[in-house]
Design a protein around this motif. Structure first.
Motif, PDB file in Angstrom:
ATOM      1  N   PRO A  41      17.427  46.401  50.554  1.00  0.00           N
ATOM      2  CA  PRO A  41      18.439  46.956  49.927  1.00  0.00           C
ATOM      3  C   PRO A  41      19.598  47.373  50.482  1.00  0.00           C
ATOM      4  CG  PRO A  41      17.120  46.729  48.098  1.00  0.00           C
ATOM      5  CD  PRO A  41      16.269  46.970  49.769  1.00  0.00           C
ATOM      6  N   ILE A  42      20.788  46.976  50.938  1.00  0.00           N
ATOM      7  CA  ILE A  42      22.104  47.014  51.231  1.00  0.00           C
ATOM      8  C   ILE A  42      23.225  47.600  50.715  1.00  0.00           C
ATOM      9  CG2 ILE A  42      21.219  47.236  53.553  1.00  0.00           C
ATOM     10  CD1 ILE A  42      23.029  45.105  54.123  1.00  0.00           C
ATOM     11  N   THR A  43      24.588  48.105  51.047  1.00  0.00           N
ATOM     12  CA  THR A  43      25.802  48.264  50.060  1.00  0.00           C
ATOM     13  C   THR A  43      26.676  47.367  51.006  1.00  0.00           C
ATOM     14  OG1 THR A  43      25.390  50.496  48.726  1.00  0.00           O
ATOM     15  CG2 THR A  43      27.715  49.450  49.308  1.00  0.00           C
ATOM     16  N   VAL A  44      27.662  46.138  49.918  1.00  0.00           N
ATOM     17  CA  VAL A  44      28.250  45.087  51.230  1.00  0.00           C
ATOM     18  C   VAL A  44      29.390  45.461  50.104  1.00  0.00           C
ATOM     19  CG1 VAL A  44      26.183  43.608  51.747  1.00  0.00           C
ATOM     20  CG2 VAL A  44      27.011  43.337  49.570  1.00  0.00           C
ATOM     21  N   SER A  45      30.543  44.751  51.366  1.00  0.00           N
ATOM     22  CA  SER A  45      31.737  45.502  50.556  1.00  0.00           C
ATOM     23  C   SER A  45      32.202  44.255  50.854  1.00  0.00           C
ATOM     24  CB  SER A  45      32.681  46.929  51.121  1.00  0.00           C
ATOM     25  OG  SER A  45      32.283  47.059  51.790  1.00  0.00           O
ATOM     26  N   PHE A  46      33.601  43.970  49.312  1.00  0.00           N
ATOM     27  CA  PHE A  46      34.072  42.868  49.734  1.00  0.00           C
ATOM     28  C   PHE A  46      36.160  43.437  49.625  1.00  0.00           C
ATOM     29  CE2 PHE A  46      30.077  41.505  48.611  1.00  0.00           C
ATOM     30  CZ  PHE A  46      29.943  39.509  48.941  1.00  0.00           C
ATOM     31  N   ASP A  47      36.292  42.213  49.837  1.00  0.00           N
ATOM     32  CA  ASP A  47      38.308  42.730  49.818  1.00  0.00           C
ATOM     33  C   ASP A  47      38.238  41.802  48.633  1.00  0.00           C
ATOM     34  OD1 ASP A  47      41.305  42.867  49.999  1.00  0.00           O
ATOM     35  OD2 ASP A  47      40.228  40.214  51.072  1.00  0.00           O
ATOM     36  N   VAL A  48      39.476  41.551  48.484  1.00  0.00           N
ATOM     37  CA  VAL A  48      39.816  41.082  46.800  1.00  0.00           C
ATOM     38  C   VAL A  48      40.116  39.482  47.389  1.00  0.00           C
ATOM     39  CG1 VAL A  48      40.839  40.484  44.430  1.00  0.00           C
ATOM     40  CG2 VAL A  48      38.852  43.209  45.396  1.00  0.00           C
ATOM     41  N   ASP A  49      41.490  39.856  47.453  1.00  0.00           N
ATOM     42  CA  ASP A  49      42.601  39.195  47.548  1.00  0.00           C
ATOM     43  C   ASP A  49      42.315  37.671  49.451  1.00  0.00           C
ATOM     44  OD1 ASP A  49      44.433  39.662  45.665  1.00  0.00           O
ATOM     45  OD2 ASP A  49      45.120  41.150  46.607  1.00  0.00           O
ATOM     46  N   ASP A  50      42.040  36.212  48.620  1.00  0.00           N
ATOM     47  CA  ASP A  50      41.985  35.755  49.698  1.00  0.00           C
ATOM     48  C   ASP A  50      40.536  35.418  49.829  1.00  0.00           C
ATOM     49  OD1 ASP A  50      44.060  33.965  49.443  1.00  0.00           O
ATOM     50  OD2 ASP A  50      45.715  34.847  50.601  1.00  0.00           O
ATOM     51  N   THR A  51      39.993  36.905  50.030  1.00  0.00           N
ATOM     52  CA  THR A  51      38.305  36.616  49.930  1.00  0.00           C
ATOM     53  C   THR A  51      37.377  36.358  48.993  1.00  0.00           C
ATOM     54  OG1 THR A  51      39.007  38.707  51.287  1.00  0.00           O
ATOM     55  CG2 THR A  51      36.735  38.227  50.442  1.00  0.00           C
ATOM     56  N   VAL A  52      37.445  36.985  47.685  1.00  0.00           N
ATOM     57  CA  VAL A  52      36.601  36.037  46.581  1.00  0.00           C
ATOM     58  C   VAL A  52      37.292  35.551  45.672  1.00  0.00           C
ATOM     59  CG1 VAL A  52      35.026  37.777  47.019  1.00  0.00           C
ATOM     60  CG2 VAL A  52      36.544  38.521  45.263  1.00  0.00           C
ATOM     61  N   LEU A  53      38.897  36.024  45.240  1.00  0.00           N
ATOM     62  CA  LEU A  53      39.653  35.455  44.323  1.00  0.00           C
ATOM     63  C   LEU A  53      40.884  34.261  45.272  1.00  0.00           C
ATOM     64  CD1 LEU A  53      39.752  38.265  41.855  1.00  0.00           C
ATOM     65  CD2 LEU A  53      38.724  36.194  41.752  1.00  0.00           C
ATOM     66  N   VAL A  54      41.873  33.361  44.680  1.00  0.00           N
ATOM     67  CA  VAL A  54      42.326  33.463  45.264  1.00  0.00           C
ATOM     68  C   VAL A  54      43.389  33.442  44.235  1.00  0.00           C
ATOM     69  CG1 VAL A  54      44.251  30.588  45.605  1.00  0.00           C
ATOM     70  CG2 VAL A  54      41.771  30.855  46.203  1.00  0.00           C
ATOM     71  N   SER A  55      44.358  34.265  44.541  1.00  0.00           N
ATOM     72  CA  SER A  55      45.434  35.197  43.649  1.00  0.00           C
ATOM     73  C   SER A  55      47.691  35.006  43.657  1.00  0.00           C
ATOM     74  CB  SER A  55      44.813  37.303  43.585  1.00  0.00           C
ATOM     75  OG  SER A  55      44.911  36.837  44.776  1.00  0.00           O
ATOM     76  N   SER A  56      47.085  33.797  44.757  1.00  0.00           N
ATOM     77  CA  SER A  56      48.499  34.257  45.599  1.00  0.00           C
ATOM     78  C   SER A  56      49.640  34.104  44.761  1.00  0.00           C
ATOM     79  CB  SER A  56      49.166  32.775  46.339  1.00  0.00           C
ATOM     80  OG  SER A  56      48.769  33.731  47.461  1.00  0.00           O
ATOM     81  N   GLN A  57      49.353  33.437  43.665  1.00  0.00           N
ATOM     82  CA  GLN A  57      50.221  33.121  42.276  1.00  0.00           C
ATOM     83  C   GLN A  57      50.141  34.613  41.808  1.00  0.00           C
ATOM     84  OE1 GLN A  57      46.918  32.395  42.342  1.00  0.00           O
ATOM     85  NE2 GLN A  57      45.968  33.403  40.222  1.00  0.00           N
ATOM     86  N   CYS A  58      49.995  35.654  41.680  1.00  0.00           N
ATOM     87  CA  CYS A  58      50.854  37.488  41.104  1.00  0.00           C
ATOM     88  C   CYS A  58      51.210  37.373  42.152  1.00  0.00           C
ATOM     89  CB  CYS A  58      48.998  37.837  41.214  1.00  0.00           C
ATOM     90  SG  CYS A  58      48.238  37.361  39.876  1.00  0.00           S
ATOM     91  N   PHE A  59      51.352  36.976  43.375  1.00  0.00           N
ATOM     92  CA  PHE A  59      52.359  37.215  44.232  1.00  0.00           C
ATOM     93  C   PHE A  59      53.436  36.702  44.741  1.00  0.00           C
ATOM     94  CE2 PHE A  59      48.249  39.433  45.332  1.00  0.00           C
ATOM     95  CZ  PHE A  59      48.558  40.440  45.629  1.00  0.00           C
ATOM     96  N   TYR A  60      53.303  35.647  44.786  1.00  0.00           N
ATOM     97  CA  TYR A  60      54.451  34.603  44.273  1.00  0.00           C
ATOM     98  C   TYR A  60      55.220  34.965  43.106  1.00  0.00           C
ATOM     99  CZ  TYR A  60      56.961  30.068  44.088  1.00  0.00           C
ATOM    100  OH  TYR A  60      58.366  29.712  44.678  1.00  0.00           O
ATOM    101  N   TYR A  61      55.123  35.125  42.023  1.00  0.00           N
ATOM    102  CA  TYR A  61      55.731  35.811  40.203  1.00  0.00           C
ATOM    103  C   TYR A  61      55.631  37.108  41.192  1.00  0.00           C
ATOM    104  CZ  TYR A  61      56.736  37.394  36.127  1.00  0.00           C
ATOM    105  OH  TYR A  61      57.370  37.887  34.874  1.00  0.00           O
ATOM    106  N   GLY A  62      55.371  37.981  42.051  1.00  0.00           N
ATOM    107  CA  GLY A  62      56.169  39.376  41.283  1.00  0.00           C
ATOM    108  C   GLY A  62      57.048  39.838  42.301  1.00  0.00           C
ATOM    109  N   ARG A  63      57.021  39.021  43.882  1.00  0.00           N
ATOM    110  CA  ARG A  63      58.363  38.405  44.687  1.00  0.00           C
ATOM    111  C   ARG A  63      59.460  38.588  43.774  1.00  0.00           C
ATOM    112  NH1 ARG A  63      58.800  37.415  50.795  1.00  0.00           N
ATOM    113  NH2 ARG A  63      61.216  37.690  50.739  1.00  0.00           N
TER     114      ARG A  63
END
Length: 243
Positions: A62-84
């Motif tokens: 067993p090892i440790t694996v790391s994940f980015d969040v935006d566009d890697t595990v979640l489709v979250s563009s709506q947060c950034f679209y609203y934010g801008r």
């Protein structure tokens, strides 16, 4: 030009205008690759499946694996679209505005769409007994306690059934010396041996840390433009990972 064509062009220009600025040093691509919407010359890419990744680790404890969040595990563009549109309609200044990040941290990801490819990857790694951690370029809530799960951490834990969930690592898109890329320090800190991400900086940070980088394809509808060249550095690319 008809109305449909004009509308399509307007949408494309709008998406391009929302692209995030690069933060780490730019590195020229060394291999011919593809974007998420241009699948020409796909034979030039080192495609890999979840099963092939698992098989490549069959003799590895067993090892440790790391994940980015935006566009890697979640489709979250709506947060950034609203934010801008809300915090800085004509610039990227919203990305430096703590009020925007507080808005995101307070639960915007309840509307984010989990990627099926991420669920399959996380399931595979957990079946192996691997530790899953998340490293994001976001800025945490102003009151975030890095020793405890925040709202995003809780959403990720529940959505992907993450075991032994650890607090999310927030890089604030800021490299930690002596590293050149913002995620490198956190990859090293967590002793990750594989890092998954959609951006060039994800791939380059993993390489800077001396570990295996596997590219996840950015969702074609992402507001983070331009789309990167998957396999552009000769890295492995997870097949069918745009969703």
């Amino acid at each position: 030009m008809n109305l449909l064509q004009k509308t399509s062009i307007a949408l494309i220009l709008s998406a391009i205008s929302l692209s995030a600025a690069a933060h780490g040093p730019k590195v020229n691509y060394t291999h011919q690759g593809v974007t998420a919407i241009d699948m020409k010359n796909t034979n030039k890419v080192r495609w890999v499946t979840v099963e092939q990744i698992r098989d490549s680790l069959k003799n590895t404890p067993p090892i440790t694996v790391s994940f980015d969040v935006d566009d890697t595990v979640l489709v979250s563009s709506q947060c950034f679209y609203y934010g801008r549109n809300t915090f800085s309609p004509n610039s990227y200044e919203y990305l430096k505005n703590q009020a925007f990040w507080n808005y995101v941290a307070d639960g915007c990801d309840r509307s984010s769409i989990p990627k099926e490819s991420a669920a399959a990857l996380i399931k595979m790694h957990q079946e192996r007994g691997d530790q899953v951690v998340f490293i994001t370029g976001r800025t945490g809530h102003i009151n975030n306690d890095p020793t405890r799960l925040d709202v995003l951490g809780t959403i990720l834990e529940r959505t992907f059934d993450v075991k032994n969930m650890r607090p999310v690592n927030y890089t604030q898109d800021t490299p930690v010396a002596p590293y050149l890329y913002d995620k490198t320090y956190y990859i090293v800190k967590n002793k990750s041996q594989i890092h998954y991400g959609d951006s060039n900086d994800d791939v380059l940070a993993a390489r800077e840390a001396g570990i295996r980088a596997i590219r996840v394809i950015r969702t074609p509808v992402s507001t983070n433009r331009p789309l990167p060249i998957n396999g552009g550095y000769g890295e492995e690319v997870l097949i069918d990972s745009s969703y």
